[in-house]
Design an enzyme around this catalytic site. Structure first.
Site, PDB file in Angstrom:
ATOM      1  N   GLU A 166      -9.414 -24.749  -0.790  1.00 39.89           N
ATOM      2  CA  GLU A 166      -8.489 -24.241   0.237  1.00 39.89           C
ATOM      3  C   GLU A 166      -7.275 -23.647  -0.470  1.00 39.89           C
ATOM      4  OE1 GLU A 166      -7.029 -25.799   4.494  1.00 39.89           O
ATOM      5  OE2 GLU A 166      -6.214 -26.962   2.830  1.00 39.89           O
ATOM      6  N   TYR A 175      -4.418 -17.054   4.496  1.00 40.66           N
ATOM      7  CA  TYR A 175      -5.106 -18.347   4.354  1.00 40.66           C
ATOM      8  C   TYR A 175      -6.553 -18.073   3.975  1.00 40.66           C
ATOM      9  CZ  TYR A 175      -7.583 -22.635   5.545  1.00 40.66           C
ATOM     10  OH  TYR A 175      -8.390 -23.738   5.486  1.00 40.66           O
TER      11      TYR A 175
END
Length: 397
Positions: free
Chosen positions: A206, A118
């Protein structure tokens, strides 16, 4: 401004960030053609069909599926396009899918097992600095990781006077447990990602997941990008990426007439000038036992036409049971605002079917109160904050 995954990947790719390649399709036939072209360009045998909506958790709602041949590409694209996709980030009605991204399969076999990470770039409001947040737990909701295993979330803050430095990118790669070719690839990926964030004037990048492929390449498999509206004048090409089908229709209409409007779930409409006063007014409504139905800043030119447009926007929400107008007359005179409210109420007639509480303070506030009180309309004037709160409470009960 939110943009679609494929648009975010276009921005990333323009700054040298390796991405999972794909083509957008608006119907099943286009999806098949896109798959054929992708196979020619990349050699991929399988294809990932991904719904393009402004919401996360698409896979959980059935909006991301793997197709192992062209027949499955056609079938899956046909199923996804036109569906109302319900995810943890949409309403119960979901969002209608107008297009899909036909992407290459990047989880191919090789010497190593693929791994997911992530990574996001955003502003740390506590320090006023940009930061990179990252974790070895890619593919999961970062909120779940933060709650259950906070020690697996790392952050790297960037000094605005120097920008992201090489040792910081290397530290990120090290904390992710990488070495060799993958370490170098991740370092390059992080540097390019941060450059894309800064130069595109974004407020959020993101990437979940960032993938280490079986042959140790690092790439963005997904891309959630939020662009700063205030900087779009510098990026005309990015401004054209706006997809109003994904946005609240009332908010779109408000933007077209120059009003700052955000739709909320409450029962009391707000009409205010100034963001700070608007936030205080929303607190006032909460204390009075109501719930704000919107954030609406009419700005410094609250004339009759603008006030009427604001009323019409607020009343599009059938949950609204009352409207609180809280205007400070600095640049604009309170009596002009009051006359605007009276004129708007008369012009709208029966459409103005909820009680209106008006608090006007500042230049000519006394004249404004007199205009409101003598209008003969179902409008209640207030002078103090607490008085306005009491009247909100009174009309709701």
């Amino acid at each position: 401004m939110n943009i679609h995954e494929y648009q975010g990947k276009e921005i990333l790719n323009s700054f040298g960030v390796r991405i999972q390649r794909g083509t957008v399709a608006r119907n099943a036939k286009e999806a098949v053609e896109a798959a054929k072209e992708l196979t020619e360009q990349t050699g991929t045998g399988w294809h990932v069909i991904k719904a393009q909506v402004h919401a996360g958790g698409r896979g959980k709602g059935g909006g991301v599926k793997l197709a192992k041949n062209l027949k499955e590409v056609e079938e899956i694209a046909g199923e996804i396009i036109g569906m109302n996709l319900v995810t943890p980030q949409t309403s119960a009605e979901g969002k209608k899918v107008h297009q899909v991204l036909v992407a290459e399969d990047v989880y191919y076999p090789g010497d190593n097992e693929p791994e997911e990470y992530y990574m996001s770039v955003l502003l740390n409001r506590a320090t006023g600095r940009n930061m990179i947040m990252y974790s070895t737990e890619g593919g999961m909701d970062i909120e779940t990781v933060a709650e259950e295993t906070p020690d697996l979330i790392f952050t790297e803050e960037i000094d605005p006077s120097t920008g992201l430095l090489g040792f910081q990118a290397r530290r990120i790669a090290f904390n992710l447990g990488l070495s060799g070719k993958a370490f170098k690839e991740m370092t390059k990926f992080v540097m390019s990602l941060y450059e894309a964030f800064e130069k595109s004037d974004s407020s959020l990048f993101e990437i979940n997941p960032v993938l280490k492929t079986s042959d140790d390449l690092i790439m963005a498999v997904d891309a959630k990008v939020t662009l700063d509206d205030n900087a779009l004048f510098r990026h005309k090409d990015y401004a054209e990426m706006r997809d109003v089908r994904e946005e609240n229709p009332t908010e779109v209409e408000a933007r077209e007439v120059g009003l700052n409007y955000v739709d909320l779930d409450g029962n009391v409409g707000c009409m205010v000038n100034g963001a700070g006063l608007a936030m205080a007014t929303m607190d006032l409504i909460k204390q009075a036992g109501g719930e704000p139905a919107n954030f609406l800043d009419v700005g410094g030119t609250a004339d009759a036409k603008r006030v009427e447009e604001a009323f019409r926007l607020i009343l599009k929400d059938d949950k609204v049971e009352a409207i609180l107008v809280n205007i400070f007359g600095g640049i604009v005179r309170c009596d002009r605002v009051a006359q605007g409210i009276v004129d708007a109420s008369k012009n709208m007639g029966d459409a103005m079917n909820v009680p209106i509480i008006v608090r006007l303070q500042g230049t000519n506030a006394d004249i404004a109160k007199e205009l409101i009180d003598n209008s003969g309309l179902k409008v209640y004037s207030a002078v103090q904050f607490q008085e306005a709160a009491d009247k909100v409470q009174e009309v709701l009960s």
